[in-house]
Design a protein around this motif. Structure first.
Motif, PDB file in Angstrom:
ATOM      1  N   PHE A 114       0.849  -1.187   0.000  1.00  0.00           N
ATOM      2  CA  PHE A 114       0.000   0.000   0.000  1.00  0.00           C
ATOM      3  C   PHE A 114       0.889   1.242   0.000  1.00  0.00           C
ATOM      4  CE2 PHE A 114       0.905  -0.319   4.501  1.00  0.00           C
ATOM      5  CZ  PHE A 114       0.977   1.003   4.930  1.00  0.00           C
ATOM      6  N   ASN A 115       0.340   2.332  -0.531  1.00  0.00           N
ATOM      7  CA  ASN A 115       1.061   3.598  -0.641  1.00  0.00           C
ATOM      8  C   ASN A 115       0.301   4.693   0.095  1.00  0.00           C
ATOM      9  OD1 ASN A 115       2.922   2.303  -2.196  1.00  0.00           O
ATOM     10  ND2 ASN A 115       2.346   3.276  -4.126  1.00  0.00           N
ATOM     11  N   ALA A 116       1.037   5.703   0.533  1.00  0.00           N
ATOM     12  CA  ALA A 116       0.469   6.903   1.139  1.00  0.00           C
ATOM     13  C   ALA A 116       1.203   8.102   0.574  1.00  0.00           C
ATOM     14  CB  ALA A 116       0.579   6.854   2.655  1.00  0.00           C
ATOM     15  N   SER A 117       0.443   9.145   0.229  1.00  0.00           N
ATOM     16  CA  SER A 117       1.026  10.322  -0.398  1.00  0.00           C
ATOM     17  C   SER A 117       0.529  11.576   0.308  1.00  0.00           C
ATOM     18  CB  SER A 117       0.655  10.382  -1.884  1.00  0.00           C
ATOM     19  OG  SER A 117       1.181  11.539  -2.495  1.00  0.00           O
ATOM     20  N   LEU A 118       1.459  12.486   0.606  1.00  0.00           N
ATOM     21  CA  LEU A 118       1.135  13.752   1.272  1.00  0.00           C
ATOM     22  C   LEU A 118       1.608  14.903   0.392  1.00  0.00           C
ATOM     23  CD1 LEU A 118       0.113  15.353   3.717  1.00  0.00           C
ATOM     24  CD2 LEU A 118       2.421  15.145   4.689  1.00  0.00           C
ATOM     25  N   PRO A 119       0.687  15.602  -0.311  1.00  0.00           N
ATOM     26  CA  PRO A 119       1.110  16.722  -1.157  1.00  0.00           C
ATOM     27  C   PRO A 119       1.580  17.905  -0.312  1.00  0.00           C
ATOM     28  CG  PRO A 119      -1.085  15.908  -1.760  1.00  0.00           C
ATOM     29  CD  PRO A 119      -0.743  15.316  -0.440  1.00  0.00           C
ATOM     30  N   PHE A 120       2.575  18.607  -0.832  1.00  0.00           N
ATOM     31  CA  PHE A 120       3.006  19.876  -0.233  1.00  0.00           C
ATOM     32  C   PHE A 120       3.530  20.751  -1.370  1.00  0.00           C
ATOM     33  CE2 PHE A 120       6.750  17.192  -0.203  1.00  0.00           C
ATOM     34  CZ  PHE A 120       7.777  18.036  -0.579  1.00  0.00           C
ATOM     35  N   GLY A 121       3.213  22.017  -1.287  1.00  0.00           N
ATOM     36  CA  GLY A 121       3.564  22.898  -2.389  1.00  0.00           C
ATOM     37  C   GLY A 121       2.656  22.656  -3.582  1.00  0.00           C
ATOM     38  N   ALA A 122       3.042  23.208  -4.711  1.00  0.00           N
ATOM     39  CA  ALA A 122       2.213  23.110  -5.916  1.00  0.00           C
ATOM     40  C   ALA A 122       2.476  21.844  -6.703  1.00  0.00           C
ATOM     41  CB  ALA A 122       2.445  24.335  -6.800  1.00  0.00           C
ATOM     42  N   VAL A 123       3.712  21.349  -6.693  1.00  0.00           N
ATOM     43  CA  VAL A 123       4.061  20.222  -7.563  1.00  0.00           C
ATOM     44  C   VAL A 123       4.783  19.107  -6.812  1.00  0.00           C
ATOM     45  CG1 VAL A 123       4.158  21.651  -9.633  1.00  0.00           C
ATOM     46  CG2 VAL A 123       6.209  21.376  -8.225  1.00  0.00           C
ATOM     47  N   TRP A 124       4.873  19.184  -5.490  1.00  0.00           N
ATOM     48  CA  TRP A 124       5.657  18.206  -4.727  1.00  0.00           C
ATOM     49  C   TRP A 124       4.754  17.372  -3.834  1.00  0.00           C
ATOM     50  CZ3 TRP A 124      10.604  17.896  -6.251  1.00  0.00           C
ATOM     51  CH2 TRP A 124      11.182  19.027  -6.837  1.00  0.00           C
ATOM     52  N   SER A 125       5.223  16.171  -3.512  1.00  0.00           N
ATOM     53  CA  SER A 125       4.516  15.312  -2.565  1.00  0.00           C
ATOM     54  C   SER A 125       5.523  14.367  -1.916  1.00  0.00           C
ATOM     55  CB  SER A 125       3.399  14.515  -3.248  1.00  0.00           C
ATOM     56  OG  SER A 125       3.943  13.601  -4.190  1.00  0.00           O
ATOM     57  N   PHE A 126       5.170  13.947  -0.707  1.00  0.00           N
ATOM     58  CA  PHE A 126       5.965  12.955   0.027  1.00  0.00           C
ATOM     59  C   PHE A 126       5.230  11.626  -0.048  1.00  0.00           C
ATOM     60  CE2 PHE A 126       6.447  10.661   4.081  1.00  0.00           C
ATOM     61  CZ  PHE A 126       7.776  10.304   3.981  1.00  0.00           C
ATOM     62  N   ASP A 127       5.928  10.574  -0.514  1.00  0.00           N
ATOM     63  CA  ASP A 127       5.303   9.267  -0.709  1.00  0.00           C
ATOM     64  C   ASP A 127       6.032   8.212   0.124  1.00  0.00           C
ATOM     65  OD1 ASP A 127       3.305   9.406  -3.231  1.00  0.00           O
ATOM     66  OD2 ASP A 127       4.963  10.789  -3.523  1.00  0.00           O
ATOM     67  N   THR A 128       5.233   7.366   0.728  1.00  0.00           N
ATOM     68  CA  THR A 128       5.770   6.265   1.517  1.00  0.00           C
ATOM     69  C   THR A 128       4.796   5.099   1.429  1.00  0.00           C
ATOM     70  OG1 THR A 128       6.618   5.621   3.694  1.00  0.00           O
ATOM     71  CG2 THR A 128       4.705   7.071   3.650  1.00  0.00           C
ATOM     72  N   GLY A 129       5.034   4.067   2.219  1.00  0.00           N
ATOM     73  CA  GLY A 129       4.174   2.887   2.196  1.00  0.00           C
ATOM     74  C   GLY A 129       4.897   1.695   2.776  1.00  0.00           C
ATOM     75  N   ALA A 130       4.392   0.533   2.481  1.00  0.00           N
ATOM     76  CA  ALA A 130       4.995  -0.726   2.919  1.00  0.00           C
ATOM     77  C   ALA A 130       4.707  -1.774   1.849  1.00  0.00           C
ATOM     78  CB  ALA A 130       4.439  -1.169   4.264  1.00  0.00           C
ATOM     79  N   ASN A 131       5.748  -2.452   1.414  1.00  0.00           N
ATOM     80  CA  ASN A 131       5.626  -3.417   0.320  1.00  0.00           C
ATOM     81  C   ASN A 131       6.255  -4.749   0.705  1.00  0.00           C
ATOM     82  OD1 ASN A 131       4.541  -1.391  -1.416  1.00  0.00           O
ATOM     83  ND2 ASN A 131       6.612  -0.665  -1.819  1.00  0.00           N
ATOM     84  N   LEU A 132       5.606  -5.819   0.315  1.00  0.00           N
ATOM     85  CA  LEU A 132       6.175  -7.158   0.417  1.00  0.00           C
ATOM     86  C   LEU A 132       6.744  -7.503  -0.959  1.00  0.00           C
ATOM     87  CD1 LEU A 132       6.679  -9.836   1.903  1.00  0.00           C
ATOM     88  CD2 LEU A 132       4.405 -10.568   1.131  1.00  0.00           C
ATOM     89  N   SER A 133       8.064  -7.706  -1.009  1.00  0.00           N
ATOM     90  CA  SER A 133       8.737  -7.904  -2.288  1.00  0.00           C
ATOM     91  C   SER A 133       9.479  -9.227  -2.296  1.00  0.00           C
ATOM     92  CB  SER A 133       9.717  -6.753  -2.561  1.00  0.00           C
ATOM     93  OG  SER A 133       9.050  -5.498  -2.546  1.00  0.00           O
ATOM     94  N   MET A 134       9.573  -9.784  -3.483  1.00  0.00           N
ATOM     95  CA  MET A 134      10.299 -11.039  -3.691  1.00  0.00           C
ATOM     96  C   MET A 134      11.587 -10.743  -4.451  1.00  0.00           C
ATOM     97  SD  MET A 134       9.049 -14.401  -5.808  1.00  0.00           S
ATOM     98  CE  MET A 134      10.137 -15.787  -6.108  1.00  0.00           C
ATOM     99  N   TRP A 135      12.723 -11.029  -3.799  1.00  0.00           N
ATOM    100  CA  TRP A 135      14.035 -10.858  -4.395  1.00  0.00           C
ATOM    101  C   TRP A 135      14.642 -12.241  -4.641  1.00  0.00           C
ATOM    102  CZ3 TRP A 135      16.533  -5.837  -4.691  1.00  0.00           C
ATOM    103  CH2 TRP A 135      15.757  -4.801  -4.182  1.00  0.00           C
TER     104      TRP A 135
END
Length: 262
Positions: A114-135
């Motif tokens: 899942f992802n979470a995004s927090l916009p700030f300013g006119a064109v910027w955003s902070f994105d984070t989340g948690a992913n289960l990945s297979m390497w």
């Protein structure tokens, strides 16, 4: 006052004469009161409604304004996609290192989270989340065949640039990613395989850099870890049995994902 009444007057005139004398002696008869009629009013008479008893009014003190609930600026979404991983297999030889491209194989995998995004300013955003990945990766050389798979929980911390009014509305991402190995089976074909610790040979934690580009809900990312893929005990055992001095095994991944935003 004396009045003379002739004696030889006809008898039928005597009553009339008496009436005339009586009228002259009595005061003027009272006039009948004049009857005055006021003009009729065209408006209907107003009838007053009975007043009901008024209830005591509550105090009209102003109530304090309650603050309005503001919508949270965070955006939430789920993501899933394909992840292709490999590893840089560097072996120290004399004064230089050799990248064993021919002996290392890449490994297909997946990523979901899942992802979470927090916009700030006119064109910027902070994105984070948690992913289960297979390497994973494969290796074949020095009389050893190894197929390793790693399942890790990763948390990206990204800064995204996106200009919605651009001619081509793509977005760019850059940041870091921290990972934690959950489990990872491996299959080793070698004469000394019995002396290998059956636990996961991968490092418990990893850290790397992320670069990405996307359009709409699709994102392509390149992930490069800066920590060794293997744990120190497994790496030491490998060097003793194969005679190879490993410089590092830095994992990298290419991801193509789609994110659905709520």
């Amino acid at each position: 006052m004396l009045f003379f009444i002739p004696t030889r007057m006809p008898r039928y005139l005597i009553p009339l004469l008496i009436l005339l004398l009586a009228g002259s002696l009595c005061p003027a008869a009272a006039q009948e009161p004049e009857l005055r009629l006021d003009p009729f009013s065209e408006t209907a008479p107003r009838t007053e409604e009975p007043q009901q008893p008024q209830e005591p009014q509550a105090s009209q003190e102003p109530r304090p304004a309650q603050p309005e609930r503001q919508a949270t600026p965070w955006r939430w979404g789920i993501t899933a996609g394909y992840q292709h991983t490999s590893v840089n297999w560097l072996i120290a030889a004399a004064d230089f290192s050799i990248n064993m491209h021919d002996q290392v194989r890449s490994h297909p995998g997946f990523t979901v989270g899942f992802n979470a995004s927090l916009p700030f300013g006119a064109v910027w955003s902070f994105d984070t989340g948690a992913n289960l990945s297979m390497w994973g990766f494969g290796y074949s050389g020095a009389g050893v065949t190894l197929n390793a798979t790693q399942y890790a929980l990763s948390v990206p911390l990204l800064i995204t640039f996106f200009e919605s009014n651009a001619r081509i509305p793509v977005f760019l991402q850059a940041g870091i990613q921290a990972g934690l190995t959950l489990f990872g089976p491996q299959r080793l074909d070698a004469a000394w395989a019995d002396s290998l610790d059956r636990r996961s040979p991968f490092s418990a934690a990893s850290c790397g850099v992320v670069l990405g580009i996307g359009y709409a809900g699709f994102t392509f990312q390149f992930i490069q870890n800066f920590t060794n893929a293997w744990s120190s005990p497994f790496r030491s055992l490998w060097e003793q049995q194969t005679g190879q001095t490993l410089v590092n095994q830095l994992q990298r991944a290419y991801c193509l994902t789609y994110t659905y935003w709520f």
